[in-house]
Structures are given as C-alpha cells and as structure tokens.
Design an enzyme around this catalytic site. Structure first.
Site, PDB file in Angstrom:
ATOM      1  N   ASP A  90       0.808  -1.218   0.000  1.00  0.00           N
ATOM      2  CA  ASP A  90       0.000   0.000   0.000  1.00  0.00           C
ATOM      3  C   ASP A  90       0.848   1.278   0.000  1.00  0.00           C
ATOM      4  O   ASP A  90       1.902   1.337   0.640  1.00  0.00           O
ATOM      5  CB  ASP A  90      -0.900  -0.010   1.242  1.00  0.00           C
ATOM      6  CG  ASP A  90      -1.998   1.009   1.197  1.00  0.00           C
ATOM      7  OD1 ASP A  90      -2.518   1.275   0.100  1.00  0.00           O
ATOM      8  OD2 ASP A  90      -2.361   1.536   2.273  1.00  0.00           O
ATOM      9  N   HIS A  91       0.361   2.296  -0.705  1.00  0.00           N
ATOM     10  CA  HIS A  91       0.972   3.634  -0.718  1.00  0.00           C
ATOM     11  C   HIS A  91       2.465   3.597  -1.032  1.00  0.00           C
ATOM     12  O   HIS A  91       3.286   4.182  -0.322  1.00  0.00           O
ATOM     13  CB  HIS A  91       0.717   4.352   0.604  1.00  0.00           C
ATOM     14  CG  HIS A  91      -0.641   4.982   0.672  1.00  0.00           C
ATOM     15  ND1 HIS A  91      -0.971   6.117  -0.029  1.00  0.00           N
ATOM     16  CD2 HIS A  91      -1.760   4.602   1.334  1.00  0.00           C
ATOM     17  CE1 HIS A  91      -2.241   6.419   0.217  1.00  0.00           C
ATOM     18  NE2 HIS A  91      -2.740   5.516   1.033  1.00  0.00           N
ATOM     19  N   GLY A 101      -8.690   6.265   4.041  1.00  0.00           N
ATOM     20  CA  GLY A 101      -9.068   7.074   5.196  1.00  0.00           C
ATOM     21  C   GLY A 101     -10.404   6.692   5.788  1.00  0.00           C
ATOM     22  O   GLY A 101     -11.103   7.526   6.382  1.00  0.00           O
ATOM     23  N   THR A 136      -6.018   3.354  10.801  1.00  0.00           N
ATOM     24  CA  THR A 136      -5.991   4.049  12.084  1.00  0.00           C
ATOM     25  C   THR A 136      -6.920   3.418  13.113  1.00  0.00           C
ATOM     26  O   THR A 136      -6.598   3.383  14.306  1.00  0.00           O
ATOM     27  CB  THR A 136      -6.357   5.539  11.882  1.00  0.00           C
ATOM     28  OG1 THR A 136      -5.395   6.127  10.995  1.00  0.00           O
ATOM     29  CG2 THR A 136      -6.339   6.289  13.193  1.00  0.00           C
TER      30      THR A 136
END
Length: 278
Positions: A84-85, A206, A230
């Site tokens: 990811d990312h 997010g 998160t």
C-alpha cells in the site's frame, strides 16, 4: 487456504455491489487480529503493508510479508496481500517476490501529468509481473482533503484511468487519512459521478474516520475496496493504555499485547460486518 488475489476479491465484491475490507498491518498482532476477525464473520479480507510500515520495520519488507502470507495460507477465509501507498520504485519491485498480488502506487502528490506518467510506468511494470495495481487521483491525506480542487474530478479520473492503465482508482471524496474521530462527511454526489465516469473499481482511503452510515452509503454508491488503518491502531493503543493503567507494575508484554490483539480483532469483526452487511 491458499493465498487469493486482491483483484479477484475486488472484482467479485464489485459484481455483488459490496466491498472488500482492506486492513493495514504493522505487527504480528495486527495480522492475527485481522485474520481472526475475518474468520469470525466468514468473509474475505485484504492484509495491507504500507511503505510507512516497511520503513518502521527498518526498511525490510520480507519479515512482515512472510508472516502475513503464512497467516493467510492458514486462514479459514480467503486472504490477499496488498502493498500500500508505494512511492519507492525499489520497494515496488519487491512486491511480486514477497508474495503480494497487488500494489497501490501513490504518485498523487505530484502534478497531474507527472502522476499520470509515473503511474503509467508503475502499471506497465506491475502488469508485466502479473500484479493488480491501484492508483490515486485527488488529495486524500491531511488538511488539503477539504480544500477546493482536492476532490477527484470525474473527467480527469476517466482520462487518468485510460492513460495510466490502473486496475482500480483511489478517489478523494471527503475522507482523510489518520482520523481518530468518525466525523468525515463524504460527497456521495461526486462518488456517483465518478462511478459513472470510470470502468474500474473505486477505492476509499481514510475510512477509519467515516461514520457507519456514510461508509455503507459509499459502498452502495460504488466503492469496492475500503481501506482501514488508524481504527486498528486506535483500538490497540486504547487497550494497551487501559491494561497498563490498571496494572502499573505489569512487565509481561504478552498481557497487554493479548488484549490489544483482541481489541483489534473486535474492530475488524465489526468493520467487516458493516461493510459486507453480514
């Protein structure tokens, strides 16, 4: 169960008008919690390793990747591995050999033309290795996510998907990375326009900061992969903090890591049930 592929899971979810939950992992406890939560529900899941997580692990991808692959192969539900990312080309080129079936290449901070060109090069390489690739257009992270021009434009998205060759697109519709409160308001009208404009699955980043109703509406509106990071870290930290507050002399890490793992597993179970509507 043998490792499955992210592309297969997302394609299947999109056809069923639902989404695949994808959880970012940092420790072995994260891995075990995600698999346990998914098994409790009986639903497929994606284990994601971000470039930031690799940096935290002293720049070494394989130890965490091998642990994730082993857990996935022993899971009672389909599990895929996703990198990811990624912004580092050397890291990108480790993906296939490390057992990942997919990668998210993040050139979104760059101007549009540079994002398109670098993502095209990454997609060409990824496809040559049999990898499914996700790109990003718009600004999801940080304060800029709500600024004018930060949202993903449908016409640009259509051109970007065609020009880059990506298999999925992460879009900016109001969610923000690293939110610890679930107060994000999504632009569902924009999501509808994006879903009509592009012919690849859409991804929501997010998602930890997105309330239940907003999240289920986004899935109904065309989001086929939902990223969560998160929320797991918050569950882990809260559980450890409470455990040590109650036991100020505790030193055995198995105690607080055990309750942290269970807290994360409960978060995974709840999230999977919400996204999959089971």
């Amino acid at each position: 169960m043998p490792l499955t592929t992210t592309g297969e899971l997302v394609t299947r979810a999109r056809a069923a008008r639902t989404a695949v939950p994808a959880f970012n992992i940092i420790t072995l406890e994260h891995i075990e919690a995600v698999v346990t939560g998914a098994e409790t529900v009986g639903a497929p899941v994606v284990l994601q390793v971000s470039e930031n997580a690799v940096r935290f692990r002293s720049g070494r991808l394989l130890p965490l990747a091998r642990a994730a692959a082993t857990a996935a192969e022993r899971a009672a539900v389909p599990v895929a591995l996703h990198l990811d990312h990624v912004r580092s080309d050397p890291l990108l080129r480790q993906a296939a050999d490390a057992g990942f079936s997919s990668v998210m290449y993040d050139a979104s901070p760059l101007p549009y033309d540079e994002n398109l060109a670098t993502t095209r090069a990454a997609a060409d390489w990824a496809h040559s290795q049999g990898l499914w690739i996700e790109g990003e257009l718009g600004e999801i992270g940080g304060k800029g996510a709500h600024a004018p021009g930060a949202r993903t434009d449908p016409a640009e998205a259509q051109a970007f998907v065609t020009g880059s060759g990506v298999d999925a697109l992460a879009v900016a519709i109001g969610s923000v990375h690293a939110m610890t409160t679930r107060t994000a308001a999504l632009d569902h009208a924009l999501l509808a326009r994006l879903a009509a404009a592009v012919d690849v699955p859409l991804v929501l980043h997010g998602s930890s900061g997105v309330p239940d109703g907003e999240l289920t509406a986004a899935v109904a509106g065309g989001i086929a992969k939902v990223n969560i990071g998160t929320a797991l870290n918050q569950a882990m930290t809260d559980a450890i903090r409470e455990y040590l507050d109650d036991r100020p002399t505790a030193v055995d890490s198995r105690g607080y890591l055990g309750v942290a793992r269970q807290a994360m597993a409960s978060t995974v179970e709840r999230t999977v049930r919400l996204i999959r509507c089971v």
